[in-house]
Enzyme design. Structure first.
Site, PDB file in Angstrom:
ATOM      1  N   GLU A 166       0.734  -1.258  -0.075  1.00  0.00           N
ATOM      2  CA  GLU A 166      -0.104   0.161  -0.204  1.00  0.00           C
ATOM      3  C   GLU A 166       0.914   1.325   0.009  1.00  0.00           C
ATOM      4  OE1 GLU A 166      -2.433  -0.266   3.370  1.00  0.00           O
ATOM      5  OE2 GLU A 166      -3.747  -2.078   2.547  1.00  0.00           O
ATOM      6  N   GLU A 273      -5.972 -10.974  -1.643  1.00  0.00           N
ATOM      7  CA  GLU A 273      -6.858 -10.858  -0.347  1.00  0.00           C
ATOM      8  C   GLU A 273      -8.224 -10.914  -0.718  1.00  0.00           C
ATOM      9  OE1 GLU A 273      -5.511  -7.700   2.161  1.00  0.00           O
ATOM     10  OE2 GLU A 273      -3.457  -7.817   1.552  1.00  0.00           O
TER      11      GLU A 273
HETATM   12  C1  XIL Z   1      -6.253  -7.170   8.129  1.00  0.00           C
HETATM   13  C2  XIL Z   1      -6.308  -8.280   9.206  1.00  0.00           C
HETATM   14  O1  XIL Z   1      -7.109  -9.157   8.486  1.00  0.00           O
HETATM   15  C3  XIL Z   1      -6.975  -7.779  10.189  1.00  0.00           C
HETATM   16  O2  XIL Z   1      -7.263  -8.832  11.130  1.00  0.00           O
HETATM   17  C4  XIL Z   1      -6.330  -6.313  11.020  1.00  0.00           C
HETATM   18  O3  XIL Z   1      -6.894  -6.189  12.227  1.00  0.00           O
HETATM   19  C5  XIL Z   1      -6.130  -5.561  10.116  1.00  0.00           C
HETATM   20  O4  XIL Z   1      -5.411  -5.965   8.865  1.00  0.00           O
HETATM   21  N1  XIL Z   1      -4.984  -5.093   3.451  1.00  0.00           N
HETATM   22  C6  XIL Z   1      -4.003  -5.597   4.006  1.00  0.00           C
HETATM   23  C7  XIL Z   1      -4.247  -6.699   5.139  1.00  0.00           C
HETATM   24  O5  XIL Z   1      -2.819  -5.794   3.351  1.00  0.00           O
HETATM   25  O6  XIL Z   1      -3.007  -7.040   5.890  1.00  0.00           O
HETATM   26  C8  XIL Z   1      -5.356  -6.288   6.086  1.00  0.00           C
HETATM   27  O7  XIL Z   1      -5.706  -7.384   7.083  1.00  0.00           O
HETATM   28  C9  XIL Z   1      -6.402  -6.101   5.273  1.00  0.00           C
HETATM   29  C10 XIL Z   1      -6.453  -4.876   4.214  1.00  0.00           C
END
Ligand code: XIL
Length: 391
Positions: A166, A273
């Site tokens: 990001e 994701e």
């Molecule tokens: C999220 C996790 O799923 C949560 O448990 C945590 O509280 C916050 O992060 N983008 C990403 C991930 O790259 O690491 C994030 O994961 C979701 C958004």
């Protein structure tokens, strides 16, 4: 009813077994359906994320779903800098090691997430000895030694790394996110991070990962960053598109265009994701620091399904998953992996994002570990592609 919905229903009927779902006994229902990974073998890896409870042995259902249906595992949190180096020089790898061990036991590919990020990174990284922001040299040294230690620890075992997460700004007219890394080091921190990761494990596949980079407002910035990394000969292999989606956005044709454009750079594309939230949500980003604050009454109005997912919504979601996977399969020559962000709805971060304390249903299995219509839609898409490949 659309033909897609009808097809989903037909598959559900064909695959359904008699045992009632929800009465989880010794054989959870997710073990009674064909393994998803077998429908995608030879196409791309199909992954899931294991979170802290699973890696601490407190969520056997998560591990059971993961090892049965998925062949790539990412730590949902446990390899982020706040876990791996909570204090300078003190590293903790126990949960990451556990993820790798579970993956190795079932032949899944362990994925590393993430090395350099502005979120979930302890404050000490960004403080000099005087309590002020660190000098360029200090920030670079910390970034490099973090990467060397973490990638070095998992060398040869973790096969892919989200190296930088990001880094691109959401703000109009602003290219890179003004993170403490950017402020201390300058734009070069990104290429430098890839070089450090490559030095620590020359065989690992290295990914730049971000959200919304498939969308029109952010894609040109992503292309600019990726081109610049390639021009600098940074050892980047792939771009990760996170894909935290909703039922009605983004437009899949926008995603497909982006996959094609990223591929023309010669990079692999990873869907890192994926989840498809079903709740009303104004905010369309995935910046984990964001929260929409509201009164309990306002929140209740935006939390329509606390007691269960109505069937029409489940079928709409299944149809969207089907379309997404059919699109991914069209590009399987460039897509290396599609990872779902969690094994079942109860684990999803969307239950608390961008609004705390709602009940969302974004994944392929429900809270009891039962396969949802979305599961069957994804399974069917993989199987259909296998059949057409054989003809
Ligand atoms: C999220 C996790 O799923 C949560 O448990 C945590 O509280 C916050 O992060 N983008 C990403 C991930 O790259 O690491 C994030 O994961 C979701 C958004």
């Amino acid at each position: 009813m659309s033909s897609g919905l009808a097809a989903s229903l037909a598959v559900i009927a064909a695959l359904a077994v008699d045992a009632p779902c929800g009465t989880v006994d010794a054989t959870p229902r997710s073990a009674e359906v064909p393994p998803l990974k077998s429908a995608y073998r030879g196409k791309f890896l199909i992954g899931t994320a294991l979170d802290v409870p699973a890696l601490e042995g407190r969520a056997p259902l998560d591990v059971q779903i993961a090892t049965t249906h998925f062949d790539a595992f990412t730590c949902g949190n446990s390899m982020k800098p706040d876990f791996t180096q909570p204090e300078e020089g003190r590293f903790t790898f126990a949960q990451g090691d556990r993820m790798v061990e579970i993956a190795q036991r079932c032949g899944a590919t362990p994925i590393g997430h993430t090395l350099v990020w502005h979120s979930q990174t302890p404050a000490w990284f960004f403080k000099g000895p005087d309590g002020l922001p660190p000098s360029r040299e200090l920030a670079l040294a910390r970034m490099r030694s973090h990467i060397a230690a973490v990638v070095g620890h998992f060398r040869g075992r973790v096969k892919q790394w989200d190296v930088v997460n990001e880094a691109i700004s959401d703000a109009p007219g602003e290219f890179l996110r003004p993170t403490p890394w950017l402020k201390a080091i300058g734009e070069e921190y990104i290429a430098d991070a890839f070089r450090a990761a490559h030095a620590a494990d020359p065989h690992a596949l290295l990914i730049y990962n971000d959200y919304n980079i498939k969308r029109a407002y952010k894609r040109p910035k992503a292309l600019r960053l990726l081109r610049s990394l390639l021009e600098q000969k940074a050892p980047i292999d792939a771009v990760g598109i996170q894909c935290h989606w909703r039922l009605d956005s983004p437009d899949l044709s926008e995603v497909e265009d982006s996959i094609q454009q990223f591929a023309t750079l010669g990079l692999k594309v990873m869907v890192t994701e994926l989840d498809i939230g079903v709740l009303p949500t104004r905010y369309q980003g995935a910046d984990v620091g964001f929260r929409q604050l509201m009164t309990p009454e306002q929140r209740a109005a935006l939390d329509p399904y606390p007691a269960g997912l109505p069937e029409p919504v489940a079928l709409r979601q299944a149809e969207r998953y089907r379309q997404a996977f059919e699109m991914f399969l069209r590009h399987r020559d460039v897509i290396g992996r599609v990872t779902l962000w969690g094994p079942h709805d109860g684990d999803s971060w969307l239950n608390n994002f961008p609004i705390w304390g709602r009940t969302d249903y974004p994944l392929l299995f429900d809270r009891q570990g039962c396969p949802k219509p979305a599961f069957f839609a994804v399974l069917q898409a993989g199987r259909a592609a296998r059949r057409s490949a054989r003809r």
